[in-house]
Write an enzyme that holds these catalytic residues in place. Sequence first.
Site, PDB file in Angstrom:
ATOM      1  N   GLY A 114      70.374  60.420 -48.528  1.00 55.75           N
ATOM      2  CA  GLY A 114      69.383  60.003 -47.565  1.00 55.75           C
ATOM      3  C   GLY A 114      68.075  59.724 -48.327  1.00 55.75           C
ATOM      4  O   GLY A 114      67.846  60.598 -49.198  1.00 55.75           O
ATOM      5  N   ARG A 117      59.096  54.620 -59.710  1.00 50.94           N
ATOM      6  CA  ARG A 117      58.030  53.767 -60.544  1.00 50.94           C
ATOM      7  C   ARG A 117      57.888  54.800 -61.962  1.00 50.94           C
ATOM      8  O   ARG A 117      57.634  54.271 -62.939  1.00 50.94           O
ATOM      9  CB  ARG A 117      56.828  53.988 -59.784  1.00 50.94           C
ATOM     10  CG  ARG A 117      55.616  53.497 -60.375  1.00 50.94           C
ATOM     11  CD  ARG A 117      54.443  53.623 -59.392  1.00 50.94           C
ATOM     12  NE  ARG A 117      53.182  53.436 -60.307  1.00 50.94           N
ATOM     13  CZ  ARG A 117      52.473  54.467 -60.986  1.00 50.94           C
ATOM     14  NH1 ARG A 117      52.761  55.565 -60.725  1.00 50.94           N
ATOM     15  NH2 ARG A 117      51.282  53.852 -61.393  1.00 50.94           N
ATOM     16  N   ARG A 136      75.265  56.074 -48.856  1.00 49.46           N
ATOM     17  CA  ARG A 136      76.253  57.480 -48.991  1.00 49.46           C
ATOM     18  C   ARG A 136      77.700  56.871 -49.483  1.00 49.46           C
ATOM     19  O   ARG A 136      78.392  56.184 -48.587  1.00 49.46           O
ATOM     20  CB  ARG A 136      76.500  58.307 -47.764  1.00 49.46           C
ATOM     21  CG  ARG A 136      74.987  58.807 -47.127  1.00 49.46           C
ATOM     22  CD  ARG A 136      75.258  59.791 -46.236  1.00 49.46           C
ATOM     23  NE  ARG A 136      73.822  60.285 -45.467  1.00 49.46           N
ATOM     24  CZ  ARG A 136      73.211  61.132 -45.796  1.00 49.46           C
ATOM     25  NH1 ARG A 136      73.280  61.779 -46.989  1.00 49.46           N
ATOM     26  NH2 ARG A 136      72.032  61.203 -45.424  1.00 49.46           N
ATOM     27  N   CYS A 137      78.143  57.289 -50.491  1.00 50.00           N
ATOM     28  CA  CYS A 137      79.151  56.311 -50.984  1.00 50.00           C
ATOM     29  C   CYS A 137      80.347  57.382 -51.471  1.00 50.00           C
ATOM     30  O   CYS A 137      80.551  58.098 -52.213  1.00 50.00           O
ATOM     31  CB  CYS A 137      78.760  55.827 -52.418  1.00 50.00           C
ATOM     32  SG  CYS A 137      80.187  54.881 -53.215  1.00 50.00           S
ATOM     33  N   ASP A 141      72.143  67.229 -53.513  1.00 43.83           N
ATOM     34  CA  ASP A 141      73.423  67.920 -54.134  1.00 43.83           C
ATOM     35  C   ASP A 141      74.490  67.138 -54.156  1.00 43.83           C
ATOM     36  O   ASP A 141      75.293  66.960 -55.275  1.00 43.83           O
ATOM     37  CB  ASP A 141      73.387  69.397 -53.964  1.00 43.83           C
ATOM     38  CG  ASP A 141      73.801  69.329 -52.535  1.00 43.83           C
ATOM     39  OD1 ASP A 141      73.722  68.612 -51.598  1.00 43.83           O
ATOM     40  OD2 ASP A 141      74.266  70.714 -52.164  1.00 43.83           O
ATOM     41  N   THR A 158      65.465  64.713 -51.336  1.00 43.28           N
ATOM     42  CA  THR A 158      65.835  64.894 -50.177  1.00 43.28           C
ATOM     43  C   THR A 158      64.645  65.624 -49.331  1.00 43.28           C
ATOM     44  O   THR A 158      64.062  66.419 -49.773  1.00 43.28           O
ATOM     45  CB  THR A 158      67.088  65.775 -49.852  1.00 43.28           C
ATOM     46  OG1 THR A 158      67.488  66.220 -48.498  1.00 43.28           O
ATOM     47  CG2 THR A 158      66.968  67.003 -50.877  1.00 43.28           C
ATOM     48  N   ILE A 159      64.626  65.001 -47.759  1.00 43.34           N
ATOM     49  CA  ILE A 159      63.500  65.960 -47.051  1.00 43.34           C
ATOM     50  C   ILE A 159      64.103  67.417 -46.589  1.00 43.34           C
ATOM     51  O   ILE A 159      63.367  68.019 -46.284  1.00 43.34           O
ATOM     52  CB  ILE A 159      63.483  65.098 -46.033  1.00 43.34           C
ATOM     53  CG1 ILE A 159      64.629  65.015 -44.781  1.00 43.34           C
ATOM     54  CG2 ILE A 159      62.832  63.655 -46.017  1.00 43.34           C
ATOM     55  CD1 ILE A 159      64.489  64.591 -43.563  1.00 43.34           C
ATOM     56  N   ASP A 160      65.327  67.802 -46.875  1.00 41.77           N
ATOM     57  CA  ASP A 160      65.778  68.746 -46.340  1.00 41.77           C
ATOM     58  C   ASP A 160      65.157  70.242 -47.117  1.00 41.77           C
ATOM     59  O   ASP A 160      65.470  71.212 -46.525  1.00 41.77           O
ATOM     60  CB  ASP A 160      67.411  68.972 -46.444  1.00 41.77           C
ATOM     61  CG  ASP A 160      68.087  68.002 -45.346  1.00 41.77           C
ATOM     62  OD1 ASP A 160      67.175  67.277 -44.747  1.00 41.77           O
ATOM     63  OD2 ASP A 160      69.130  67.918 -45.520  1.00 41.77           O
ATOM     64  N   ASP A 193      66.838  71.630 -49.806  1.00 44.01           N
ATOM     65  CA  ASP A 193      67.987  72.464 -49.631  1.00 44.01           C
ATOM     66  C   ASP A 193      68.749  72.430 -51.037  1.00 44.01           C
ATOM     67  O   ASP A 193      69.926  72.461 -50.980  1.00 44.01           O
ATOM     68  CB  ASP A 193      69.084  72.047 -48.532  1.00 44.01           C
ATOM     69  CG  ASP A 193      69.332  70.677 -48.780  1.00 44.01           C
ATOM     70  OD1 ASP A 193      68.869  69.880 -49.563  1.00 44.01           O
ATOM     71  OD2 ASP A 193      70.451  70.269 -48.069  1.00 44.01           O
ATOM     72  N   ARG A 207      55.060  72.444 -19.540  1.00 42.63           N
ATOM     73  CA  ARG A 207      56.384  72.296 -19.945  1.00 42.63           C
ATOM     74  C   ARG A 207      56.938  73.203 -20.988  1.00 42.63           C
ATOM     75  O   ARG A 207      55.981  73.376 -21.964  1.00 42.63           O
ATOM     76  CB  ARG A 207      56.978  70.956 -20.071  1.00 42.63           C
ATOM     77  CG  ARG A 207      57.000  70.186 -18.413  1.00 42.63           C
ATOM     78  CD  ARG A 207      57.449  68.770 -18.878  1.00 42.63           C
ATOM     79  NE  ARG A 207      57.374  67.936 -17.807  1.00 42.63           N
ATOM     80  CZ  ARG A 207      57.493  66.756 -17.466  1.00 42.63           C
ATOM     81  NH1 ARG A 207      57.180  65.937 -18.713  1.00 42.63           N
ATOM     82  NH2 ARG A 207      57.732  66.126 -16.371  1.00 42.63           N
ATOM     83  N   ARG A 214      69.903  69.234 -41.753  1.00 46.18           N
ATOM     84  CA  ARG A 214      71.403  69.507 -41.818  1.00 46.18           C
ATOM     85  C   ARG A 214      71.726  71.083 -41.626  1.00 46.18           C
ATOM     86  O   ARG A 214      71.750  71.445 -40.444  1.00 46.18           O
ATOM     87  CB  ARG A 214      72.148  68.900 -42.901  1.00 46.18           C
ATOM     88  CG  ARG A 214      73.433  68.298 -42.723  1.00 46.18           C
ATOM     89  CD  ARG A 214      74.113  67.765 -44.053  1.00 46.18           C
ATOM     90  NE  ARG A 214      73.395  67.146 -44.818  1.00 46.18           N
ATOM     91  CZ  ARG A 214      73.798  65.703 -45.047  1.00 46.18           C
ATOM     92  NH1 ARG A 214      74.629  65.113 -44.413  1.00 46.18           N
ATOM     93  NH2 ARG A 214      72.958  65.016 -45.726  1.00 46.18           N
ATOM     94  N   GLY A 251      52.289  76.468 -35.223  1.00 44.04           N
ATOM     95  CA  GLY A 251      52.421  77.348 -34.183  1.00 44.04           C
ATOM     96  C   GLY A 251      53.413  77.321 -32.951  1.00 44.04           C
ATOM     97  O   GLY A 251      52.931  77.866 -32.044  1.00 44.04           O
ATOM     98  N   ALA A 252      54.495  77.147 -33.532  1.00 44.10           N
ATOM     99  CA  ALA A 252      55.477  77.029 -32.306  1.00 44.10           C
ATOM    100  C   ALA A 252      55.797  78.310 -31.944  1.00 44.10           C
ATOM    101  O   ALA A 252      55.707  79.419 -32.852  1.00 44.10           O
ATOM    102  CB  ALA A 252      56.889  76.607 -33.145  1.00 44.10           C
ATOM    103  N   ARG A 258      61.706  69.897 -21.645  1.00 35.39           N
ATOM    104  CA  ARG A 258      62.169  68.392 -22.098  1.00 35.39           C
ATOM    105  C   ARG A 258      62.535  68.643 -23.588  1.00 35.39           C
ATOM    106  O   ARG A 258      62.268  69.494 -24.235  1.00 35.39           O
ATOM    107  CB  ARG A 258      61.037  67.428 -22.156  1.00 35.39           C
ATOM    108  CG  ARG A 258      60.358  67.122 -20.726  1.00 35.39           C
ATOM    109  CD  ARG A 258      61.373  66.079 -19.972  1.00 35.39           C
ATOM    110  NE  ARG A 258      60.962  65.696 -18.790  1.00 35.39           N
ATOM    111  CZ  ARG A 258      61.194  66.307 -17.639  1.00 35.39           C
ATOM    112  NH1 ARG A 258      61.626  67.261 -17.481  1.00 35.39           N
ATOM    113  NH2 ARG A 258      60.637  65.836 -16.541  1.00 35.39           N
TER     114      ARG A 258
HETATM  115  O1  F6P Z   1      70.038  64.853 -46.033  1.00 36.40           O
HETATM  116  C1  F6P Z   1      68.932  64.271 -45.417  1.00 36.40           C
HETATM  117  C2  F6P Z   1      69.297  64.025 -43.790  1.00 36.40           C
HETATM  118  O2  F6P Z   1      68.094  63.520 -43.250  1.00 36.40           O
HETATM  119  C3  F6P Z   1      69.686  65.226 -42.974  1.00 36.40           C
HETATM  120  O3  F6P Z   1      68.363  65.985 -42.557  1.00 36.40           O
HETATM  121  C4  F6P Z   1      70.444  64.724 -42.050  1.00 36.40           C
HETATM  122  O4  F6P Z   1      71.300  65.682 -41.537  1.00 36.40           O
HETATM  123  C5  F6P Z   1      70.996  63.542 -42.496  1.00 36.40           C
HETATM  124  O5  F6P Z   1      70.226  63.230 -43.745  1.00 36.40           O
HETATM  125  C6  F6P Z   1      71.159  62.264 -41.781  1.00 36.40           C
HETATM  126  O6  F6P Z   1      71.905  61.375 -42.427  1.00 36.40           O
HETATM  127  P1  F6P Z   1      72.433  59.872 -41.792  1.00 36.40           P
HETATM  128  O7  F6P Z   1      70.995  59.280 -42.285  1.00 36.40           O
HETATM  129  O8  F6P Z   1      73.283  59.553 -42.828  1.00 36.40           O
HETATM  130  O9  F6P Z   1      72.574  59.955 -40.517  1.00 36.40           O
END
Ligand code: F6P
Length: 320
Positions: free
Chosen positions: A12, A22, A73-74, A104, A126-128, A130, A163, A172, A186-187, A244
Amino acid sequence: MVNKIAVLTSGGDAPGMNAAVRAVVRKSIFHELEVYGVYHGYDGLQRNIIRRMELGSVADIIHRGGTMLQTARCLAMLTGEGQARAAAALREHGISGLVVVGGDGSYRGAQALARHGLRVVGVPGTIDNDILGTELTIGFDTAVNTVIEAVSKLRDTASSHERAFIVEVMGRNCGDIALRAGLGIGAETIIIPEVPYDLDEIGQKILRGVKRGKNHSIIIVAEGAGDAREIGARLHEIAGVESRVTILGHVQRGGSPTAADAVLATRMGAKAVEALMNGESEVMVAAWHNDIILRPLDLAFAERPPFDRGMYDLADQLAI
Ligand code: F6P
């Protein structure tokens, strides 16, 4: 001696990947190495879509989201045949060092290439957030900021209509985006895969809030923790509050990197080149105590990264 280096982005995309690319390109050229860009991730590598990069190839990208090299994703990279094709493509160009910017899963491909005699360095993109061994991954800070911006907008309409909003965020199997953004905005409740939750209790908490005059609730749900629509429906049943559901989705992966991500990515990309020049392989660069260090690549799959329980408890304590 590594004198031809290639860089690819994989998995991703994440804001800041361009800044990392760069840095790899410019740092390599600074040290008089030849540098190549592999387009379309491992898929492009197997199809030999590899181009020589010059200083100008990475001009005007440091602040842009996405990845100029594109990504994929390959699945073929999980096969011996695919891995052999990828290694052969690099060898054809005389490239002996590869920087892989990704998560990873992407490091597994890199490890396979190391078995074919290539030197590989991982950069956590990765934004996760993780990946074990690094305190931060490229793109995480931007994604958290995107969530905070979106939720603060939802909060306006939530309180106008009294609401509850259930907001599903990415991540993920990792609740870091939900946790950091939830704490930052502040959820009232943060639902993440790392902590078991009880919807009856959450429903009661919403009701307590209503009784003391709260006119809205924000519940952040990490995608790996359950279906936001089902959670919303169940909370509606329990608390009787109009609700919602908003699924933020891929908007979290786009946009210009924050300053923190652009700087992190730049430092990490440069460190990856230094690592290859120093003869390192099968390492990943990692953010650690304000420094950028090297860690063994296989640490990334050793176990799940530790979860910050203290941060979760704090969010809970403040949202009574
Ligand atoms: O690993 C980054 C991520 O954005 C996860 O947070 C999410 O579950 C997944 O990729 C979504 O993947 P795709 O863009 O293949 O739907």
